[in-house]
Design an enzyme around this catalytic site. Structure first.
Site, PDB file in Angstrom:
ATOM      1  N   TRP A  21       0.832  -1.202   0.000  1.00  0.00           N
ATOM      2  CA  TRP A  21       0.000   0.000   0.000  1.00  0.00           C
ATOM      3  C   TRP A  21       0.867   1.251   0.000  1.00  0.00           C
ATOM      4  CZ3 TRP A  21      -0.357   4.188   3.284  1.00  0.00           C
ATOM      5  CH2 TRP A  21      -1.443   5.036   3.102  1.00  0.00           C
ATOM      6  N   HIS A  22       1.968   1.207   0.741  1.00  0.00           N
ATOM      7  CA  HIS A  22       2.816   2.394   0.857  1.00  0.00           C
ATOM      8  C   HIS A  22       3.562   2.713  -0.424  1.00  0.00           C
ATOM      9  CE1 HIS A  22       2.147   2.064   5.232  1.00  0.00           C
ATOM     10  NE2 HIS A  22       2.501   3.320   5.266  1.00  0.00           N
ATOM     11  N   GLY A  23       3.843   1.740  -1.244  1.00  0.00           N
ATOM     12  CA  GLY A  23       4.555   2.048  -2.466  1.00  0.00           C
ATOM     13  C   GLY A  23       4.731   0.841  -3.356  1.00  0.00           C
TER      14      GLY A  23
END
Length: 506
Positions: A324-326
């Site tokens: 989700w973060h990257g």
């Protein structure tokens, strides 16, 4: 429109004045227009994407309530279709190039030709946040824990509320949506509380995070040019930078909402004072960690399954959090590390308890707690290397060179060999010292150290007092003096550059 800008100050003051000036029945329209202006000010085309997400979530919620009552098969189809559309939008903008490159690498290993092309895709600001917000709304309507919102305008305000649209907190529908129907009168105490919270957020961001970012960027962008001691310094400073940057944003968002009479959920509770990685995730990015708990971990079985399955669920949840973060392997490794830290913590709980008794730490609870806090902090700091590094290769280099030259430096310090110490710590180049001009290095580092000490002191006092604000019990003159000092620190020591909030990219 950046929070740390004159434009935002003028914008926010104008919205606040108009909000309390217009009748309650028109306020949703004002908030909707404000959200669209705020979000569209940097990239107007992103408004089309926000509108699409809003329409999908609104229509999905109404359809779920009308046709999917009682978790029927129809309801499951509607929920799956709506979430697929939302995740398809997110995946198209955020993950297409990443998965394209992964398929290309697999094809090369298999001896196949794959005409992979890197597409020039611009990631819309805050897309992950308002899509996760929409998914939470749909799931809650499907579960029957919240009724579908029939007023499209109010639902659009919920999706575009300007204080938190770019980087959260990610609200639950039951927590925020009803507040748009409530009439908020002008409350001086709420306004003062909100402004103080915003000022503390500005201090974290402008005085600490953006100053630490200069050193962090200098080292992480060129890690091969620095020795172990500076890699360690950059690791520790990024640990503080991302906390001050993101919790600073959350403070400003929560404070801005409070000025307007809204209560947004807390997003941070001094995470670096945690005594375990499990506790860390109860205190860090609370709105996201609870989102993954409620909408991924628990549906996977949560704690209701056998221990092995529970630990697998934890690993899956943290892998998805990393993704989700990257869209990159370094983010996946970061998520995997946190999952492993927690699982290993479960495996070693009894061993650590026995070790603490053998070492005598159980007789000194305060010392034992400080040791646990230190270990948790260092584990989080280590994992942040993969989060911040520009590539997985850079992260591996930093991890494998953290100790390079540190032993000889300590030996020279002990031996009093000043020439060797100066040579080992000389990182000046092209008139710059760790990103600062040589003549400004010492005062800038002093400001950074003092600001970090202030942050630690405030957090320590609040931790001991159980979340009570540090200065709330002080005499009025003392409070006014401290607030005035805080504002002066922001004005005179703030780094008012174009340094974007880190979490805007997510």
């Amino acid at each position: 429109m950046a929070f740390i800008s004159i434009q935002f100050v003028v914008f926010f003051m104008t919205v606040a004045v108009l909000y309390y000036a217009v009748p309650h029945r028109f306020r949703w329209g004002l908030l909707l227009c404000s959200g669209l202006v705020f979000y569209g000010s940097s990239a107007p085309w992103c408004l089309l994407l926000l509108a699409a997400v809003t329409v999908i979530a609104y229509a999905g919620g109404v359809a779920l309530e009308r046709y999917g009552e009682g978790k029927t098969r129809t309801g499951k189809i509607i929920l799956a279709a709506a979430i697929t559309l939302l995740l398809g939008i997110l995946g198209g903008f955020k993950y297409l190039n990443f998965f394209n490159s992964v398929i290309s690498d697999v094809a090369v290993l298999a001896g196949l030709k794959y005409p992979a092309q890197v597409l020039n895709i611009i990631l819309p600001l805050g897309i992950s946040f308002y899509i996760f917000q929409a998914i939470a709304y749909l799931v809650d309507v499907y579960r029957g824990t919240y009724e579908a919102e029939r007023h499209f305008g109010i639902f659009a305000v919920y999706q575009s509320f300007f204080p938190q649209i770019l980087a959260g907190p990610i609200p639950r529908p039951s927590q925020l949506l009803p507040q748009f129907r409530e009439e908020h009168g002008l409350d001086p105490d709420s306004v003062a509380e909100g402004l103080k919270r915003m000022a503390w957020g500005f201090f974290k961001k402008a005085v600490i995070a953006d100053r630490a970012a200069i050193i962090v960027n200098a080292v992480f962008d060129h890690p091969h040019e620095y020795s172990g001691i500076y890699l360690i310094l950059a690791m520790l400073l990024f640990t503080l930078q991302i906390y001050c940057d993101f919790s600073g944003y959350s403070d400003i968002a929560i404070g801005a909402g409070r000025v307007l009479g809204f209560r947004l959920m807390e997003n941070f509770r001094r995470p670096y004072m945690s005594m375990s990685m499990t506790e860390f995730w109860r205190r860090w990015h609370i709105s996201l960690s609870t989102w993954f708990r409620d909408y991924l971990y628990i549906p996977l079985g949560g704690n209701r399954v056998r221990p092995v399955r529970r630990q697998l669920n934890l690993l899956i949840t943290f892998l998805m959090s990393g993704l989700w973060h990257g869209a990159g392997w370094n983010f996946i490794v970061w998520g995997a590390l946190h999952g492993l830290f927690i699982v290993i913590g479960i495996w070693t709980a009894r061993v650590r308890d026995v070790a603490a008794r053998v070492l005598g730490l159980k007789r000194f609870p305060a010392l034992h707690d400080r040791c646990r806090q230190a270990v948790t902090f260092l584990l989080a700091a280590f994992a942040w290397i993969f989060f911040r590094a520009n590539s997985l290769g850079d992260a591996v280099y930093i991890v494998t060179h953290l100790g390079s030259g540190v032993g000889s430096l300590i030996a020279n310090i002990v031996a009093g060999n000043r020439a060797a110490v100066r040579a080992a710590t000389d990182i000046s180049r092209n008139g710059m010292t760790l990103g600062f001009a040589k003549e400004s290095y010492n005062p800038e580092m002093l400001i950074l150290v003092v600001a970090i000490l202030v942050l630690w002191l405030v957090d320590a006092v609040e931790e001991r007092s159980g979340n009570a604000p540090v200065v709330s019990s002080k005499p009025s003159l003392v409070r006014l003096g401290l607030y005035y000092l805080l504002v002066c620190c922001i004005i005179f020591f703030g780094m008012f550059s174009s340094q974007q909030f880190i979490y805007f990219r997510f």
